[in-house]
Design an enzyme around this catalytic site. Structure first.
Site, mmCIF file in Angstrom:
data_model
loop_
_atom_site.group_PDB
_atom_site.id
_atom_site.type_symbol
_atom_site.label_atom_id
_atom_site.label_comp_id
_atom_site.label_asym_id
_atom_site.label_seq_id
_atom_site.Cartn_x
_atom_site.Cartn_y
_atom_site.Cartn_z
ATOM 1 C CG ASP A 1 63.387 -4.432 24.167
ATOM 2 O OD1 ASP A 1 64.110 -5.443 24.188
ATOM 3 O OD2 ASP A 1 63.761 -3.307 24.579
ATOM 4 C CD GLU B 1 68.239 -11.195 29.081
ATOM 5 O OE1 GLU B 1 67.505 -10.490 28.358
ATOM 6 O OE2 GLU B 1 68.910 -10.733 30.019
ATOM 7 C CG ASN C 1 68.436 -5.210 21.947
ATOM 8 O OD1 ASN C 1 68.467 -5.701 20.819
ATOM 9 N ND2 ASN C 1 67.615 -5.637 22.883
HETATM 10 P P1 13P Z 1 70.648 0.500 26.124
HETATM 11 O O1 13P Z 1 70.008 1.050 27.357
HETATM 12 O O2 13P Z 1 72.108 0.236 26.338
HETATM 13 O O3 13P Z 1 70.411 1.332 24.924
HETATM 14 O O4 13P Z 1 69.994 -0.938 25.842
HETATM 15 C C1 13P Z 1 68.734 -1.052 25.234
HETATM 16 C C2 13P Z 1 68.193 -2.433 25.280
HETATM 17 O O5 13P Z 1 68.849 -3.393 25.578
HETATM 18 C C3 13P Z 1 66.780 -2.590 24.933
HETATM 19 O O6 13P Z 1 66.343 -3.886 25.119
HETATM 20 O O1 G3H Z 2 65.479 -2.472 27.893
HETATM 21 C C1 G3H Z 2 65.046 -1.358 28.061
HETATM 22 C C2 G3H Z 2 64.739 -0.490 26.893
HETATM 23 O O2 G3H Z 2 65.672 0.551 26.847
HETATM 24 C C3 G3H Z 2 63.328 -0.011 26.942
HETATM 25 O O3 G3H Z 2 63.179 0.931 27.942
HETATM 26 O O4 G3H Z 2 61.247 0.105 29.252
HETATM 27 O O5 G3H Z 2 61.972 2.508 29.375
HETATM 28 O O6 G3H Z 2 60.861 1.618 27.316
HETATM 29 P P1 G3H Z 2 61.716 1.309 28.505
HETATM 30 ZN ZN ZN Z 3 67.218 -4.906 26.753
#
Ligand code: 13P
Ligand code: G3H
Ligand code: ZN
Length: 322
Positions: A83, A135, A267
């Protein structure tokens, strides 16, 4: 079934008018809660790991936990995704380390720079049988160290999407249509109040989504920042010593509608965090004498499972699509 890429998942989701949930994983209880729900509902699922998760739990621990989940749930397709990869190097390290999908997020860079780095990641990933999400447009909120203030986000420009996917060769595209990261997606001043006094956020920009679909028909679209921040959990957090004023998310009906269109990956991270935290706060308050972590992590894991099951059935529409 071994870990899979998202190619087949997205094709079926696009044609079937549903989306696959991409849930962030940081520890064993989260991996178990998500995959038990997906397994019981016979749903495909994407487990995603952020740079922050790799820093917290370490790549190998997370990879092995996911491997165990695959072994325990042999009948459903599970993809392991990076991610918000922010460089070629971090994407390469996840590709080399067994992930089946990576996101390269250069959305805050100029268009040409975004194309250049995304293309470099795509070439390496495709050579190794891995797929790539990219993205266009920026979301408000916090992701790893990057914080974009509400009001400073920018919607995806539909006129750019065709050139971007053609030039980069990416496999899916995250777009910005008004969702944002975290549990505070909108300022109260951006919202209206309904007759019950509950804050209602501004609607998502479905016009932007539809124009993107018109320009890249058949191409899988991704929505980040798609937690709904259920108010019953915010209430529990606040009741048991927490402080989350005006936490607000994306209405589930809007996500359901997006899933019926070309959005193939949705997500969700904050809702899992919220479910765990609410459950643990309540448990601690009601059982002050308990100190064995298994006592409070067990209901927390169940809360993750219930939240994911709810999303699969009522938001994503992915039950029985394994
Ligand atoms: P949320 O913070 O809305 O759960 O989104 C998570 C996300 O986009 C992780 O990439
Ligand atoms: O996009 C963000 C996700 O919620 C991941 O969050 O970077 O705190 O692990 P994090
Ligand atoms: Zn995200």
């Amino acid at each position: 079934m071994a870990l899979v890429t998202t190619t087949e998942m997205f094709k079926k989701a696009y044609d079937g008018g549903y989306a696959v949930g991409a849930f962030n994983v940081n520890n064993m209880e989260i991996v178990q809660g998500i995959t038990e729900a997906a397994g019981e509902l016979n749903s495909p699922v994407i487990l995603q790991v952020s740079k922050g998760a790799r820093k917290y739990a370490n790549h190998t621990y997370l990879f092995k936990l996911v491997e165990a989940a695959v072994e325990e749930n042999p009948d459903i397709p599970i993809a392991l995704h990076l991610d918000h990869g922010d460089s070629f190097e971090v994407c390469k390290s996840c590709i080399d380390g067994g992930f089946t999908s990576v996101m390269i997020d250069c959305s805050s860079m100029p268009f040409e720079e975004n194309i250049k780095i995304t293309k470099q990641v795509v070439e390496y990933a495709h050579d190794h049988g891995v797929v790539v999400e990219a993205e266009l447009g920026t979301l408000a909120g916090i992701e790893d160290e990057v914080c974009v203030e509400a009001g400073n986000e920018s919607y995806t420009r539909p006129e750019e999407v065709e050139e971007f996917v053609t030039k980069t060769g990416c496999d899916s595209l995250a777009i910005a249509i008004g969702t944002s990261h975290g549990a505070y997606k909108f300022k109260a001043s951006q919202c209206t109040r309904n007759e019950k006094g509950i804050l209602v956020p501004p609607p998502l920009r479905f016009d932007v989504l539809e124009e993107c679909i018109r320009r890249i028909p058949g191409f899988p679209i991704v929505l980040h920042g798609s937690s709904s921040v259920p108010q019953e959990f915010v209430k529990i957090v606040n009741q048991y010593g927490g402080n989350m004023p005006d936490a607000i998310g994306i209405p589930e009906e809007e996500l359901r509608h997006a899933a019926e269109l070309a959005v193939c990956k949705i997500n969700i991270d904050s809702d899992i965090r919220l479910a765990m935290t609410a459950t643990i706060r309540q448990y601690m308050a009601e059982n002050p004498e308990h100190f064995d972590p298994r006592q409070y992590l067990k209901p927390a894991r169940q809360a993750v499972k219930d939240m994911v099951a709810h999303k699969i059935k009522n938001v994503l529409g992915s039950a029985d699509k394994a």
